[in-house]
Motif scaffolding. Structure first.
Motif, PDB file in Angstrom:
ATOM      1  N   LYS A 111       0.825  -1.200   0.000  1.00  0.00           N
ATOM      2  CA  LYS A 111       0.000   0.000   0.000  1.00  0.00           C
ATOM      3  C   LYS A 111       0.867   1.261   0.000  1.00  0.00           C
ATOM      4  O   LYS A 111       0.534   2.268  -0.626  1.00  0.00           O
ATOM      5  N   LEU A 112       1.980   1.167   0.695  1.00  0.00           N
ATOM      6  CA  LEU A 112       2.905   2.296   0.756  1.00  0.00           C
ATOM      7  C   LEU A 112       3.401   2.664  -0.647  1.00  0.00           C
ATOM      8  O   LEU A 112       3.404   3.834  -1.041  1.00  0.00           O
ATOM      9  N   VAL A 113       3.803   1.646  -1.404  1.00  0.00           N
ATOM     10  CA  VAL A 113       4.313   1.885  -2.761  1.00  0.00           C
ATOM     11  C   VAL A 113       3.195   2.395  -3.666  1.00  0.00           C
ATOM     12  O   VAL A 113       3.411   3.288  -4.502  1.00  0.00           O
ATOM     13  N   GLU A 114       1.986   1.827  -3.506  1.00  0.00           N
ATOM     14  CA  GLU A 114       0.845   2.270  -4.324  1.00  0.00           C
ATOM     15  C   GLU A 114       0.555   3.753  -4.106  1.00  0.00           C
ATOM     16  O   GLU A 114       0.338   4.505  -5.067  1.00  0.00           O
ATOM     17  N   LEU A 115       0.533   4.181  -2.834  1.00  0.00           N
ATOM     18  CA  LEU A 115       0.263   5.587  -2.544  1.00  0.00           C
ATOM     19  C   LEU A 115       1.393   6.476  -3.048  1.00  0.00           C
ATOM     20  O   LEU A 115       1.154   7.569  -3.589  1.00  0.00           O
ATOM     21  N   PHE A 116       2.617   5.999  -2.911  1.00  0.00           N
ATOM     22  CA  PHE A 116       3.763   6.768  -3.411  1.00  0.00           C
ATOM     23  C   PHE A 116       3.622   7.022  -4.918  1.00  0.00           C
ATOM     24  O   PHE A 116       3.868   8.132  -5.398  1.00  0.00           O
ATOM     25  N   ASN A 117       3.186   5.993  -5.655  1.00  0.00           N
ATOM     26  CA  ASN A 117       3.021   6.150  -7.103  1.00  0.00           C
ATOM     27  C   ASN A 117       1.848   7.061  -7.460  1.00  0.00           C
ATOM     28  O   ASN A 117       1.812   7.645  -8.542  1.00  0.00           O
ATOM     29  N   LYS A 118       0.858   7.179  -6.557  1.00  0.00           N
ATOM     30  CA  LYS A 118      -0.301   8.035  -6.810  1.00  0.00           C
ATOM     31  C   LYS A 118      -0.024   9.513  -6.547  1.00  0.00           C
ATOM     32  O   LYS A 118      -0.818  10.370  -6.938  1.00  0.00           O
ATOM     33  N   MET A 119       1.079   9.785  -5.857  1.00  0.00           N
ATOM     34  CA  MET A 119       1.338  11.176  -5.463  1.00  0.00           C
ATOM     35  C   MET A 119       1.433  12.106  -6.665  1.00  0.00           C
ATOM     36  O   MET A 119       1.078  13.287  -6.577  1.00  0.00           O
ATOM     37  N   ALA A 120       1.870  11.588  -7.790  1.00  0.00           N
ATOM     38  CA  ALA A 120       1.955  12.409  -9.004  1.00  0.00           C
ATOM     39  C   ALA A 120       0.560  12.860  -9.452  1.00  0.00           C
ATOM     40  O   ALA A 120       0.384  13.999  -9.923  1.00  0.00           O
ATOM     41  N   HIS A 121      -0.469  12.009  -9.276  1.00  0.00           N
ATOM     42  CA  HIS A 121      -1.843  12.365  -9.645  1.00  0.00           C
ATOM     43  C   HIS A 121      -2.425  13.417  -8.703  1.00  0.00           C
ATOM     44  O   HIS A 121      -3.316  14.176  -9.075  1.00  0.00           O
ATOM     45  N   PHE A 122      -1.910  13.450  -7.465  1.00  0.00           N
ATOM     46  CA  PHE A 122      -2.378  14.432  -6.498  1.00  0.00           C
ATOM     47  C   PHE A 122      -1.652  15.767  -6.655  1.00  0.00           C
ATOM     48  O   PHE A 122      -1.962  16.722  -5.933  1.00  0.00           O
ATOM     49  N   SER A 123      -0.686  15.836  -7.580  1.00  0.00           N
ATOM     50  CA  SER A 123       0.195  17.015  -7.681  1.00  0.00           C
ATOM     51  C   SER A 123       0.889  17.270  -6.354  1.00  0.00           C
ATOM     52  O   SER A 123       1.006  18.410  -5.888  1.00  0.00           O
ATOM     53  N   ALA A 124       1.334  16.170  -5.740  1.00  0.00           N
ATOM     54  CA  ALA A 124       2.031  16.256  -4.452  1.00  0.00           C
ATOM     55  C   ALA A 124       3.423  15.658  -4.638  1.00  0.00           C
ATOM     56  O   ALA A 124       3.607  14.438  -4.537  1.00  0.00           O
ATOM     57  N   PRO A 125       4.403  16.479  -4.960  1.00  0.00           N
ATOM     58  CA  PRO A 125       5.750  15.953  -5.218  1.00  0.00           C
ATOM     59  C   PRO A 125       6.382  15.357  -3.964  1.00  0.00           C
ATOM     60  O   PRO A 125       6.271  15.933  -2.875  1.00  0.00           O
ATOM     61  N   PRO A 126       7.031  14.199  -4.084  1.00  0.00           N
ATOM     62  CA  PRO A 126       7.717  13.603  -2.923  1.00  0.00           C
ATOM     63  C   PRO A 126       8.835  14.511  -2.427  1.00  0.00           C
ATOM     64  O   PRO A 126       9.507  15.178  -3.219  1.00  0.00           O
ATOM     65  N   ASP A 127       9.045  14.511  -1.113  1.00  0.00           N
ATOM     66  CA  ASP A 127      10.166  15.241  -0.532  1.00  0.00           C
ATOM     67  C   ASP A 127      11.073  14.253   0.198  1.00  0.00           C
ATOM     68  O   ASP A 127      10.894  13.036   0.087  1.00  0.00           O
ATOM     69  N   GLN A 128      12.031  14.769   0.956  1.00  0.00           N
ATOM     70  CA  GLN A 128      12.990  13.879   1.610  1.00  0.00           C
ATOM     71  C   GLN A 128      12.299  12.936   2.598  1.00  0.00           C
ATOM     72  O   GLN A 128      12.710  11.774   2.766  1.00  0.00           O
ATOM     73  N   TYR A 129      11.233  13.399   3.259  1.00  0.00           N
ATOM     74  CA  TYR A 129      10.523  12.541   4.212  1.00  0.00           C
ATOM     75  C   TYR A 129       9.797  11.416   3.477  1.00  0.00           C
ATOM     76  O   TYR A 129       9.777  10.263   3.947  1.00  0.00           O
ATOM     77  N   THR A 130       9.202  11.749   2.339  1.00  0.00           N
ATOM     78  CA  THR A 130       8.530  10.722   1.533  1.00  0.00           C
ATOM     79  C   THR A 130       9.507   9.616   1.176  1.00  0.00           C
ATOM     80  O   THR A 130       9.229   8.420   1.377  1.00  0.00           O
ATOM     81  N   TYR A 131      10.655  10.003   0.631  1.00  0.00           N
ATOM     82  CA  TYR A 131      11.627   9.003   0.195  1.00  0.00           C
ATOM     83  C   TYR A 131      12.143   8.172   1.375  1.00  0.00           C
ATOM     84  O   TYR A 131      12.325   6.953   1.249  1.00  0.00           O
ATOM     85  N   ASN A 132      12.355   8.824   2.516  1.00  0.00           N
ATOM     86  CA  ASN A 132      12.811   8.076   3.689  1.00  0.00           C
ATOM     87  C   ASN A 132      11.800   7.013   4.087  1.00  0.00           C
ATOM     88  O   ASN A 132      12.149   5.845   4.299  1.00  0.00           O
ATOM     89  N   PHE A 133      10.516   7.409   4.189  1.00  0.00           N
ATOM     90  CA  PHE A 133       9.480   6.463   4.605  1.00  0.00           C
ATOM     91  C   PHE A 133       9.333   5.336   3.592  1.00  0.00           C
ATOM     92  O   PHE A 133       9.207   4.158   3.965  1.00  0.00           O
ATOM     93  N   VAL A 134       9.337   5.666   2.310  1.00  0.00           N
ATOM     94  CA  VAL A 134       9.127   4.657   1.274  1.00  0.00           C
ATOM     95  C   VAL A 134      10.304   3.679   1.213  1.00  0.00           C
ATOM     96  O   VAL A 134      10.114   2.466   1.149  1.00  0.00           O
ATOM     97  N   ILE A 135      11.510   4.193   1.232  1.00  0.00           N
ATOM     98  CA  ILE A 135      12.696   3.326   1.156  1.00  0.00           C
ATOM     99  C   ILE A 135      12.773   2.411   2.369  1.00  0.00           C
ATOM    100  O   ILE A 135      13.029   1.205   2.249  1.00  0.00           O
ATOM    101  N   ASN A 136      12.523   2.975   3.556  1.00  0.00           N
ATOM    102  CA  ASN A 136      12.560   2.157   4.773  1.00  0.00           C
ATOM    103  C   ASN A 136      11.450   1.113   4.768  1.00  0.00           C
ATOM    104  O   ASN A 136      11.653  -0.027   5.218  1.00  0.00           O
ATOM    105  N   GLY A 137      10.263   1.498   4.258  1.00  0.00           N
ATOM    106  CA  GLY A 137       9.164   0.540   4.170  1.00  0.00           C
ATOM    107  C   GLY A 137       9.470  -0.600   3.212  1.00  0.00           C
ATOM    108  O   GLY A 137       9.149  -1.757   3.483  1.00  0.00           O
TER     109      GLY A 137
END
Length: 515
Positions: free
Chosen positions: A100-126
């Motif tokens: 689910k984490l990866v799915e939401l990360f991929n949807k962020m582009a549709h929300f016009s919500a660019p990933p930041d350093q916190y996003t990448y940290n959470f996703v990579i660790n997950g």
């Protein structure tokens, strides 16, 4: 403090109300009931789309382990921003749902919500936690495109991700990320240090350790534990002494690693000093001692022959894990106290349910070893069957080896031989060696000759030498001189060489091997 069912008067001004409710969320929300009350007021006053309030509510629902509520709240936001996405991604990471984490990360582009350093940290660790290594590498590609590869926290997460991913191949990628990082912190160094240790590259880890600009207790403990685990126990103890000289404050995890080295070396003197320190620094002051530290003390004393001291620690432990019970059973078995080992297991059986523990393969290995050392054939048969019938544990080759040794020592060589033939896996030289040892004790030439046939076909000359010598002695004991001579000749023909005998001796408080 507000009551459970009502709030004090709050401002009627909209801006002041927002600030007041956020204040309650931030400073006064201690329970799920409080959060539910505040949430109701937020909805009533039309503030459920305020980003800064939503972020705090998502964080609180996650901290109260109500991720379903957090997810429901998030789904009601039509266009969540990066900060809101980060909170729900963090929740997925905490709750172990990497898909689910990866799915939401991929949807962020549709929300016009660019990933930041916190996003990448959470996703990579997950991804690392969930074993989503392919997806993690894709995230790494996006990190490179977005320019966040220079961020020390994102870089550190990538190093840790590759360390956990795929052995030496992953370690190579971790080193590449590490080398390309401009800025590194001590966590970055520690992650790569652990990766080297996990891959058995102790020399590479030591080079890294010596190059580290800053070393924390985690750095020292990782290096000490790595040396102990890889058979470099003298180096582990030398590092511990160096750590003390540099006045680095060690913790209980450090002591566990050092005690492991003491157990392997038979360094009872240092082990006792650590025990005294544990008692004076923790137990005497009624500070909690880790169960794993008590387990390490039991293992150390048992390995050094102080079995009564080990049992004393064991009996005083308020909490015991399966490792505690297994360590004590194995300790008694190793020193020939078979009945005591069985008594500990029977004691364990009486408290299994209330302590939520169950025996594992290592526990039964200790039990079967105890039966072998005490010659208790009936108990050995019972516990061997019990593994499968009562606990659903399939015996491994080590368990079969213990049973063959038990039966062979007791003179039940036909039963032992039949057990070897019925094994679901191919017998190894240790199993055949146990059977051959029984043949020598009970002068059974017939079974020994079968073992000799296997030795000739399966073992390479270097490994077969000791067994050929033992087989020759079996023939000689039965006065079958021609057969004995034939085996000796075969040893010469294939150029086998019997390994010289070795003994353990203690010198300057340490155990060492002498030829």
């Amino acid at each position: 403090m507000f009551a459970e069912q009502s709030f004090p008067l709050y401002p009627s001004n909209s801006r002041s109300l927002q600030q007041y409710l956020f204040f309650l969320l931030h400073n006064r929300c201690k329970t799920l009931i409080h959060l539910s009350q505040i949430h109701a007021h937020i909805i009533t006053n039309g503030l459920s789309q305020k980003s800064f309030i939503l972020v705090k509510m998502l964080a609180l629902y996650t901290s109260f382990n109500k991720f379903s509520c957090a997810h429901q709240l998030f789904d009601q936001v039509p266009n969540p921003n990066s900060t809101l996405c980060n909170q729900i991604i963090r929740g997925y990471s905490i709750n172990g749902n990497p898909r689910k984490l990866v799915e939401l990360f991929n949807k962020m582009a549709h929300f016009s919500a660019p990933p930041d350093q916190y996003t990448y940290n959470f996703v990579i660790n997950g991804c690392a936690k969930g074993g989503f290594f392919g997806e993690g590498e894709q995230v790494h590609g996006k990190v490179l495109k977005s320019g966040f590869c220079s961020n020390v926290y994102v870089g550190t997460s990538l190093v840790d991700f590759y360390v956990k991913s795929s052995g030496k191949d992953g370690l190579g990628k971790a080193k590449k990320v590490f080398d390309e990082m401009g800025e590194k912190n001590v966590v970055t160094w520690n992650s790569l240090l652990l990766g080297c240790i996990q891959c058995g590259d102790v020399d590479g880890a030591r080079i890294m350790f010596d190059e580290m600009p800053v070393r924390t207790v985690v750095s020292w403990t990782t290096m000490i534990a790595g040396c102990a685990k890889n058979g470099r126990c003298k180096e582990a103890i030398a590092l511990f002494r160096e750590m003390q000289k540099e006045n680095i404050e060690f913790d209980q995890v450090t002591l566990i690693a050092v005690l492991s080295a003491c157990a392997e070396l038979g360094d009872l003197s240092l082990g006792k000093r650590i025990h005294s320190y544990v008692y004076e620094s923790f137990a005497f002051r009624k500070q909690p001692v880790l169960v794993s530290l008590n387990n390490a003390l039991i293992h150390m004393y048992a390995s050094c022959g102080e079995i009564e001291t080990a049992f004393g620690i064991f009996k005083r432990m308020e909490q015991k894990t399966i490792v505690s019970w297994t360590s004590m059973i194995t300790g008694f078995a190793k020193h020939g106290y078979g009945n005591e080992a069985l008594a500990v297991f029977q004691w364990m059986e009486t408290v299994m349910e209330e302590n939520n523990i169950r025996p594992d393969r290592i526990t039964f290995l200790g039990i079967l070893s105890a039966c072998s050392h005490s010659g208790n054939v009936n108990a050995g048969r019972y516990y061997f069957r019990s593994m499968i019938e009562n606990w659903g544990i399939e015996p491994r080759i080590e368990h079969y080896g213990c049973m063959v040794d038990l039966l062979s020592r007791a003179g039940l060589l036909d039963e032992a031989h039949e057990l070897v033939r019925s094994m679901p896996m191919k017998p190894n030289d240790a199993v055949w060696g146990a059977l051959l040892g029984g043949c020598r004790i009970h002068k059974n030439v017939d079974v020994a000759s079968h073992v000799g046939d296997w030795l000739s076909k399966e073992l390479d000359p270097d490994r077969a030498a000791d067994y050929f010598a033992l087989l020759s002695n079996v023939y000689a004991a039965d006065m079958k001189w021609q057969d004995a001579e034939s085996v000796r000749k075969k040893m010469l023909d294939v150029k086998t060489r019997k390994c010289p005998g070795q003994s353990w001796i203690q010198r300057d408080g340490l155990m060492s091997i002498e030829d």
